[in-house]
Write an enzyme that holds these catalytic residues in place. Structure first.
Site, PDB file in Angstrom:
ATOM      1  N   GLU A 129      38.679  30.925  36.437  1.00 31.72           N
ATOM      2  CA  GLU A 129      39.599  32.069  36.624  1.00 31.72           C
ATOM      3  C   GLU A 129      38.868  33.404  36.530  1.00 31.72           C
ATOM      4  O   GLU A 129      38.212  33.683  35.522  1.00 31.72           O
ATOM      5  CB  GLU A 129      40.716  32.006  35.562  1.00 31.72           C
ATOM      6  N   ASP A 176      36.034  18.503  23.407  1.00 33.47           N
ATOM      7  CA  ASP A 176      37.309  17.946  23.872  1.00 33.47           C
ATOM      8  C   ASP A 176      38.334  19.076  23.840  1.00 33.47           C
ATOM      9  O   ASP A 176      39.028  19.302  22.856  1.00 33.47           O
ATOM     10  CB  ASP A 176      37.732  16.797  22.936  1.00 33.47           C
ATOM     11  N   HIS A 228      42.632  42.358  38.188  1.00 39.11           N
ATOM     12  CA  HIS A 228      42.437  41.069  38.859  1.00 39.11           C
ATOM     13  C   HIS A 228      42.138  41.231  40.335  1.00 39.11           C
ATOM     14  O   HIS A 228      41.549  40.375  40.952  1.00 39.11           O
ATOM     15  CB  HIS A 228      43.738  40.239  38.767  1.00 39.11           C
ATOM     16  N   LYS A 272      48.492  31.303  26.037  1.00 39.62           N
ATOM     17  CA  LYS A 272      47.642  30.876  27.164  1.00 39.62           C
ATOM     18  C   LYS A 272      46.501  31.877  27.329  1.00 39.62           C
ATOM     19  O   LYS A 272      45.346  31.503  27.581  1.00 39.62           O
ATOM     20  CB  LYS A 272      48.480  30.777  28.447  1.00 39.62           C
TER      21      LYS A 272
HETATM   22  C1  MEV Z   1      46.442  35.077  32.540  1.00 41.63           C
HETATM   23  O1  MEV Z   1      45.530  34.009  32.737  1.00 41.63           O
HETATM   24  C2  MEV Z   1      46.661  35.329  31.062  1.00 41.63           C
HETATM   25  C3  MEV Z   1      47.727  36.350  30.703  1.00 41.63           C
HETATM   26  O2  MEV Z   1      48.967  35.984  31.326  1.00 41.63           O
HETATM   27  C4  MEV Z   1      47.861  36.355  29.215  1.00 41.63           C
HETATM   28  C5  MEV Z   1      49.016  37.174  28.693  1.00 41.63           C
HETATM   29  O3  MEV Z   1      50.015  37.349  29.422  1.00 41.63           O
HETATM   30  O4  MEV Z   1      48.926  37.612  27.540  1.00 41.63           O
HETATM   31  C6  MEV Z   1      47.382  37.702  31.241  1.00 41.63           C
END
Ligand code: MEV
Length: 432
Positions: free
Chosen positions: A85, A285, A383, A269
């Site tokens: 990513e 792992d 991004h 995430k």
């Molecule tokens: C994208 O890979 C991760 C984000 O969505 C994390 C977040 O929203 O805090 C930008």
């Protein structure tokens, strides 16, 4: 204070080979290590891969990047990250640069205690079984430790037995014995599973029940790593916003993740965006860590943010991240994958706990980068350039055409495969 400096100005502007040379001089890696980190050319040979998993037909590569600027407990670190990513490596490096202003990251960790579970069913007298098991704790531990003499020799191994009772389950009452094992520098899955299987017959005799599942738990809540960071307002100030305003925005971002599981999932995430790539680069792992992290996030009965943020009396933004991190520096893929070994050498870690502490810093850094972007210009701006490059490449652009197509799409704010193909065709018509 360490003498190494992970603040390598203009690192991102260097070619991959020049970056590799910087990495080499940072931590005394040799040419063989560089070859491993460079990857490709069968570094992980198909023959070796064929010994790692089943039905092998080849190997699969990922970009390996280096997150710069990290200062952890006063020591500078370059952090290898294997990930597909865009923006993750850049975001972590940027956040680590901000963190340096407040003294970098501080970490702690617990011992490497893991739990092996043995499920007992059809136990005739639960209370008597619990008593019998606890009375024979020493015997159970001895039997478990006979399975992993090397761990015991090094000072680890099984050290405690616990019994949990579930009065009701879809198949009736359950007794679950926990074997608490200090895994030291190993992730420990193999040792724990062998121990759990070995003690199951004894537990059956003691409980009068039948043992079914005998397996480690990935909720490793006694194997935690924690990082804290202090971000002064000056570090967060932007041309269009004061540091205080950015802090306010980031506190709102945290508040959202603290109360809403939908948001907390994405927030977490973002934290794992920083952790998983280090796990992959060092042969861990990562599914185990993911599972443990999310379960830990729900430990209070509701899924919530793994990190927490507040403003201190001096107006600094203070962040803390704690999560289970079952990682190892001996055994498993760490030893088999040549690039993982070189990545561990670059990190210069001498214990699993040190590796876990680096991972938690990478997670906190990713969290800072995401919260700061979300609370200010939004995530898309950063991004866009990298995303545009990916779309340009997927449309078939190579070499300088990648940048030309990507830059034009960013200018037009239209980053779409169809537009990339059109632009590519126009450029080919003109130049080629
Ligand atoms: C994208 O890979 C991760 C984000 O969505 C994390 C977040 O929203 O805090 C930008």
């Amino acid at each position: 204070m360490g003498t190494k400096n992970s603040r390598i100005a203009g690192f991102y502007q260097l070619s991959p080979e020049q970056r590799l040379q910087e990495v080499k001089s940072f931590d005394g890696l040799n040419e063989t290590d560089l070859t491993m980190l460079r990857g490709g050319n069968g570094i992980l040979s198909v023959a070796r891969a064929d010994k790692m998993i089943e039905n092998v037909i080849g190997t699969f590569e990922l970009p390996l990047g280096i997150a710069t600027n990290f200062q952890i407990n006063g020591q500078d670190k370059l952090i290898p990250m294997a990930v597909e990513e865009p923006s993750i490596v850049a975001g972590a490096s940027f956040a680590a640069k901000l963190a340096r202003v407040g003294g970098g990251f501080r970490t702690t960790s617990t011992r490497s205690l893991m739990i092996g579970q043995i499920q007992l069913v059809d136990v005739p007298d639960i209370a008597a079984a619990e008593r019998a098991i606890m009375a024979q704790r020493a015997e159970i531990i001895k039997l478990a430790n006979a399975q992993s003499t090397s761990l015991v020799k090094l000072g680890g191994g099984a050290e405690e037995v616990e019994v949990h009772h579930f009065a009701d389950s879809p198949t009736g009452p359950l007794l679950v014995a926990h074997l608490v094992v200090d895994c030291l520098d190993a992730m420990g899955a193999n040792a724990i599973n062998s121990m759990a299987e070995a003690v199951a017959p004894l537990l059956e005799r003691l409980s009068g029940g039948r043992a079914y599942l005998r397996i480690l738990s990935n909720l490793t809540d006694r194997r935690l790593a924690k990082a804290t960071v202090v971000l002064p307002p000056a570090a967060l100030a932007r041309p269009d916003m004061s540091g205080e305003e950015v802090i306010q925005g980031m506190l709102h971002a945290f508040a959202f993740a603290a109360v809403d599981p939908y948001r907390a999932t994405t927030h977490n995430k973002g934290i794992l965006n920083g952790i998983d790539p280090v796990l992959i680069a060092t042969g861990q792992d990562w599914r185990a860590v993911e599972a443990g992290a999310h379960a830990y996030a729900a430990r209070a009965g509701r899924y919530r943010s793994l990190s927490s943020w507040h403003c201190d009396a001096d107006g600094n933004l203070v962040g803390e991240l704690e999560l289970p991190l079952a990682v190892g520096i001996v055994g498993g893929a760490t030893k088999v994958h040549p690039a993982a070994q070189a990545a561990l050498k670059l990190l210069n870690v001498h214990s699993a706990r040190e590796l876990a502490e680096i991972c938690v810093c990478a997670g906190l850094a990713s969290n800072i980068a995401a919260m700061r972007a979300l609370a200010t210009e939004g995530i898309q701006q950063g991004h866009m350039a990298l995303h545009a490059r990916q779309i340009a490449m997927s449309a078939g652009a190579t070499g300088t055409l990648v940048d030309l197509v990507a830059e034009q799409m960013v200018r037009e704010r239209t980053i779409k495969p169809a537009r990339a193909s059109e632009l590519l065709q126009e450029l080919i018509d003109v130049f080629v």
